[in-house]
Design a protein around this motif. Structure first.
Motif, short mmCIF file in Angstrom:
data_model
loop_
_atom_site.label_atom_id
_atom_site.label_comp_id
_atom_site.label_asym_id
_atom_site.label_seq_id
_atom_site.Cartn_x
_atom_site.Cartn_y
_atom_site.Cartn_z
N SER A 88 0.81 -1.19 0.09
CA SER A 88 0.00 -0.10 -0.03
C SER A 88 1.03 1.14 0.12
N LEU A 89 0.29 2.31 -0.22
CA LEU A 89 1.07 3.40 -0.19
C LEU A 89 1.53 4.07 1.19
N ALA A 90 2.82 4.46 1.05
CA ALA A 90 3.29 4.91 2.53
C ALA A 90 3.37 6.26 2.44
N PHE A 91 2.81 7.09 3.64
CA PHE A 91 2.50 8.58 4.12
C PHE A 91 3.67 8.68 5.11
N MET A 92 4.12 9.91 4.98
CA MET A 92 5.41 10.76 5.66
C MET A 92 4.85 11.89 6.03
N ALA A 93 5.09 12.57 7.40
CA ALA A 93 4.67 13.81 7.57
C ALA A 93 6.03 14.22 8.59
N LYS A 94 6.23 15.39 8.31
CA LYS A 94 7.52 16.06 9.02
C LYS A 94 7.19 17.59 9.50
N LEU A 95 7.59 17.85 10.90
CA LEU A 95 7.13 19.31 11.45
C LEU A 95 8.35 19.49 12.26
N GLY A 105 0.40 0.97 5.57
CA GLY A 105 -0.58 -0.15 5.97
C GLY A 105 -0.22 -1.56 5.78
N SER A 106 0.58 -1.74 4.53
CA SER A 106 0.77 -3.23 4.14
C SER A 106 2.06 -2.90 3.16
N ALA A 107 3.17 -4.05 3.31
CA ALA A 107 4.28 -3.94 2.78
C ALA A 107 4.74 -5.74 2.46
N ALA A 108 4.96 -5.83 1.32
CA ALA A 108 5.45 -7.29 1.05
C ALA A 108 6.80 -7.70 1.73
N ASN A 109 7.71 -6.68 2.15
CA ASN A 109 8.53 -7.10 3.19
C ASN A 109 9.42 -5.79 3.53
N GLY A 110 8.78 -5.25 4.81
CA GLY A 110 9.44 -3.81 5.16
C GLY A 110 10.70 -4.10 5.73
N THR A 111 11.59 -3.03 5.14
CA THR A 111 13.10 -2.85 5.88
C THR A 111 13.35 -1.68 6.63
N LEU A 112 12.30 -1.04 6.76
CA LEU A 112 12.77 0.30 7.68
C LEU A 112 13.57 -0.04 8.84
N SER A 141 24.86 -10.43 13.00
CA SER A 141 25.34 -10.27 14.11
C SER A 141 25.71 -8.89 14.53
N GLY A 142 25.27 -8.09 15.74
CA GLY A 142 25.39 -6.72 16.06
C GLY A 142 24.40 -5.87 15.55
N MET A 143 23.29 -6.76 14.70
CA MET A 143 22.25 -5.69 14.21
C MET A 143 20.84 -6.25 15.04
N ILE A 144 20.11 -4.77 15.38
CA ILE A 144 18.74 -5.19 16.08
C ILE A 144 17.71 -5.34 14.92
N ASN A 145 16.98 -6.35 14.88
CA ASN A 145 15.78 -6.53 14.08
C ASN A 145 14.60 -6.79 14.90
N PRO A 146 13.57 -5.90 15.01
CA PRO A 146 12.33 -6.18 15.65
C PRO A 146 11.36 -7.19 14.89
N GLY A 147 11.82 -7.46 13.60
CA GLY A 147 10.75 -8.51 12.86
C GLY A 147 9.66 -7.67 12.34
N ILE A 148 9.65 -6.63 12.39
CA ILE A 148 8.38 -5.88 11.43
C ILE A 148 8.72 -6.15 10.07
N THR A 149 7.62 -6.69 9.51
CA THR A 149 7.68 -6.68 7.98
C THR A 149 6.44 -6.32 7.21
N ASP A 150 5.49 -6.08 7.95
CA ASP A 150 4.25 -5.74 7.07
C ASP A 150 3.65 -4.18 7.49
#
Length: 104
Positions: free
Chosen positions: A12-19, A41-48, A75-84
């Protein structure tokens, strides 16, 4: 990070806002507060949070001597496992007191 265009229906589309707010309060004190919000809202494989854009600065520091690059590539990376679905918030405060560009 591989940009795949297959399975477009999984995305799905990604939206970003900055202030931001920046204020020179007096000759000695400057403050700034900025923030950003991102929603997808939805991603095939989110890598943020899981994409390795610069590599780990601490290769194998927590591994034993039998570790290998293939088995311990994260090794040494933090990966919270958020993919969608992703909602991300970032806040950056800044205070400058008597520093940098002072003129007499």
């Amino acid at each position: 990070m591989r940009g795949q265009t297959l399975r477009a229906s999984d995305r799905s589309l990604a939206f970003m806002a900055k202030l931001g707010f920046d204020k020179q309060l007096n000759d000695d004190l400057r403050t700034r507060l900025t923030g950003a919000f991102r929603n997808q809202g939805s991603a095939a494989n989110g890598t943020l949070y899981s994409g390795d854009r610069a590599g780990s600065c601490y290769y194998y520091v927590l591994e034993n001597t039998a570790s290998t690059e293939a088995a311990n590539f994260t090794s040494g990376m933090i990966n919270p496992g958020i993919t969608d679905k992703v909602n991300a918030v970032m806040v950056n405060p800044f205070v400058k007191f008597r520093g940098g560009n002072r003129h007499a």
